[in-house]
Design a protein around this motif. Structure first.
Motif, short mmCIF file in Angstrom:
data_model
loop_
_atom_site.label_atom_id
_atom_site.label_comp_id
_atom_site.label_asym_id
_atom_site.label_seq_id
_atom_site.Cartn_x
_atom_site.Cartn_y
_atom_site.Cartn_z
N CYS A 114 -4.92 -3.27 -81.50
CA CYS A 114 -4.31 -2.30 -81.96
C CYS A 114 -2.80 -2.35 -81.99
O CYS A 114 -2.21 -1.47 -82.51
N MET A 115 -2.32 -3.31 -81.46
CA MET A 115 -0.82 -3.45 -81.58
C MET A 115 0.21 -2.90 -80.66
O MET A 115 1.33 -2.84 -80.96
N LEU A 116 -0.40 -2.11 -79.95
CA LEU A 116 0.26 -1.09 -79.27
C LEU A 116 1.49 -1.68 -78.12
O LEU A 116 2.69 -1.13 -78.23
N CYS A 117 0.71 -2.86 -77.67
CA CYS A 117 1.86 -3.60 -76.65
C CYS A 117 2.97 -4.15 -77.39
O CYS A 117 3.96 -4.13 -76.90
N ALA A 118 2.63 -4.83 -78.58
CA ALA A 118 3.72 -5.40 -79.34
C ALA A 118 4.62 -4.56 -79.78
O ALA A 118 5.81 -4.83 -79.91
N ARG A 119 4.38 -3.20 -80.40
CA ARG A 119 5.18 -2.17 -80.74
C ARG A 119 5.98 -1.63 -79.75
O ARG A 119 7.27 -1.21 -79.92
N GLU A 120 5.45 -1.45 -78.40
CA GLU A 120 6.12 -0.83 -77.48
C GLU A 120 7.08 -1.80 -76.62
O GLU A 120 7.95 -1.56 -75.75
N CYS A 121 6.91 -2.98 -76.69
CA CYS A 121 7.83 -4.06 -75.89
C CYS A 121 9.28 -4.12 -76.43
O CYS A 121 9.51 -4.20 -77.69
N PRO A 122 10.14 -3.51 -75.51
CA PRO A 122 11.52 -3.68 -75.86
C PRO A 122 12.06 -5.23 -76.19
O PRO A 122 13.10 -5.18 -76.87
N ASP A 123 11.45 -6.34 -75.97
CA ASP A 123 11.95 -7.40 -76.08
C ASP A 123 11.60 -8.17 -77.37
O ASP A 123 11.71 -9.18 -77.80
N TRP A 124 10.26 -7.62 -77.93
CA TRP A 124 9.49 -8.32 -79.03
C TRP A 124 9.23 -9.56 -78.57
O TRP A 124 9.06 -10.28 -79.51
N CYS A 125 8.45 -9.86 -77.50
CA CYS A 125 8.20 -10.98 -76.87
C CYS A 125 6.56 -11.24 -77.12
O CYS A 125 5.98 -12.42 -76.67
N ILE A 126 5.78 -10.16 -77.70
CA ILE A 126 4.32 -10.13 -77.72
C ILE A 126 4.00 -10.47 -79.19
O ILE A 126 4.41 -9.93 -80.24
N ASP A 185 -1.73 -11.79 -83.91
CA ASP A 185 -2.49 -11.84 -85.10
C ASP A 185 -3.78 -11.49 -85.16
O ASP A 185 -4.49 -12.27 -84.22
N SER A 186 -4.30 -11.00 -85.99
CA SER A 186 -5.89 -10.68 -86.22
C SER A 186 -6.18 -10.55 -87.63
O SER A 186 -5.31 -10.31 -88.60
N HIS A 187 -7.57 -10.47 -87.84
CA HIS A 187 -8.24 -10.08 -89.06
C HIS A 187 -9.40 -9.00 -88.90
O HIS A 187 -9.89 -8.97 -87.90
N LYS A 188 -9.51 -8.54 -90.27
CA LYS A 188 -10.74 -7.69 -90.04
C LYS A 188 -12.07 -8.44 -90.31
O LYS A 188 -12.26 -9.24 -91.27
N GLU A 189 -13.01 -8.07 -90.07
CA GLU A 189 -14.30 -8.49 -89.95
C GLU A 189 -15.31 -7.45 -90.17
O GLU A 189 -15.29 -6.23 -89.56
N GLU A 190 -16.33 -7.51 -91.06
CA GLU A 190 -17.23 -6.45 -91.38
C GLU A 190 -18.33 -6.54 -90.33
O GLU A 190 -19.03 -7.56 -90.29
N VAL A 191 -18.84 -5.31 -89.85
CA VAL A 191 -19.90 -5.42 -88.85
C VAL A 191 -21.23 -4.63 -89.59
O VAL A 191 -20.87 -3.42 -90.21
N PRO A 192 -22.26 -5.26 -89.76
CA PRO A 192 -23.28 -4.54 -90.24
C PRO A 192 -23.70 -3.27 -89.64
O PRO A 192 -23.56 -2.96 -88.43
N GLN A 211 -15.87 -1.88 -90.23
CA GLN A 211 -15.00 -3.07 -89.94
C GLN A 211 -14.25 -2.94 -88.46
O GLN A 211 -14.12 -2.01 -88.05
N ARG A 212 -13.97 -4.09 -87.97
CA ARG A 212 -13.32 -4.48 -86.77
C ARG A 212 -12.32 -5.32 -86.55
O ARG A 212 -12.36 -6.23 -87.59
N ASN A 213 -11.44 -5.24 -85.81
CA ASN A 213 -10.39 -6.28 -85.68
C ASN A 213 -10.68 -7.41 -84.82
O ASN A 213 -11.39 -7.25 -83.73
N VAL A 214 -10.42 -8.51 -85.07
CA VAL A 214 -10.61 -9.75 -84.46
C VAL A 214 -9.55 -10.55 -83.97
O VAL A 214 -8.61 -10.63 -85.16
N LEU A 215 -9.37 -10.85 -82.88
CA LEU A 215 -8.10 -11.32 -82.22
C LEU A 215 -8.17 -12.64 -82.66
O LEU A 215 -9.02 -13.42 -82.13
N ASP A 216 -7.11 -13.16 -83.37
CA ASP A 216 -6.89 -14.62 -83.70
C ASP A 216 -5.81 -15.27 -82.85
O ASP A 216 -6.09 -16.21 -82.39
N ARG A 217 -4.60 -14.48 -82.56
CA ARG A 217 -3.86 -14.94 -81.83
C ARG A 217 -3.24 -13.86 -80.85
O ARG A 217 -2.80 -12.70 -81.54
N PHE A 218 -2.83 -14.19 -79.62
CA PHE A 218 -2.08 -13.20 -78.55
C PHE A 218 -1.17 -14.10 -77.99
O PHE A 218 -1.82 -14.82 -77.28
N ALA A 219 -0.08 -13.96 -78.09
CA ALA A 219 0.97 -14.70 -77.15
C ALA A 219 2.19 -13.86 -76.59
O ALA A 219 2.51 -13.10 -77.27
#
Length: 173
Positions: A54-66, A69-76, A86-94
């Motif tokens: 959802c990217m809330l943690c990355a947007r709220e981080c005052p240091d921008w240290c998060i 990366d994700s992509h959308k995947e279709e769910v039947p 569609q749902r987000n699939v986490l590719d990278r969290f650092a």
């Protein structure tokens, strides 16, 4: 000279002498693990299955240290005749711990309980570039996360619980 100088000097010397003969309180850190206080902030642990990108943690981080990366995947569709979602699939969290100031905003704003404080604090590196920890390493610290404290039985009920338990008004549909 003031009349308070000599008694003050004697009091200071007495405190020095008392500490001189007291047993030292040396922490034997590498050999004996320190006793950390409850809810110590060590490192941020990631429960990857709870993260929805959802990217809330990355947007709220005052240091921008998060970094996420994700992509959308279709769910039947769940049922016949339904539409695909569609749902987000986490590719990278650092998290770049060379930038992090350990404020905890990311842990507080995560609506899906994907981030937690782990008391693990021994993650020093010899190279600053190695302080960029990816989701695999962040996931290893989840095992160290302590269970939440028990609720106080004498505490007042939360307003949200009281509102949810309140009977609905008659006549409304």
């Amino acid at each position: 000279m003031s009349k308070d100088f000599v008694p003050g000097l004697a009091k200071g010397m007495a405190a020095t002498a008392k500490q001189l003969f007291a047993t030292p309180h040396t922490a034997e850190y590498p050999d004996v693990a320190p006793e950390l206080p409850a809810r110590s902030r060590g490192v941020i642990a990631l429960v990857e299955s709870n993260c929805t990108s959802c990217m809330l943690c990355a947007r709220e981080c005052p240091d921008w240290c998060i970094h996420i990366d994700s992509h959308k995947e279709e769910v039947p569709p769940a049922s016949e005749g339904g539409r695909a979602r569609q749902r987000n699939v986490l590719d990278r969290f650092a998290i770049d711990y060379s930038l992090c100031m350990y404020c905890g905003i990311c842990v507080e704003v995560c609506p899906f309980d994907a981030l937690f404080w782990s008391p693990q604090f021994e993650y020093a590196e010899t190279d600053i570039r190695d302080l960029l920890h990816e989701k695999e390493r962040l996931g290893q610290w989840v095992a160290d996360v302590p269970a939440p404290p028990e609720l106080d039985p004498g505490a007042a009920e939360a307003p949200e619980v009281g509102a949810a338990n309140k009977p609905t008004r008659g006549g409304r549909r």
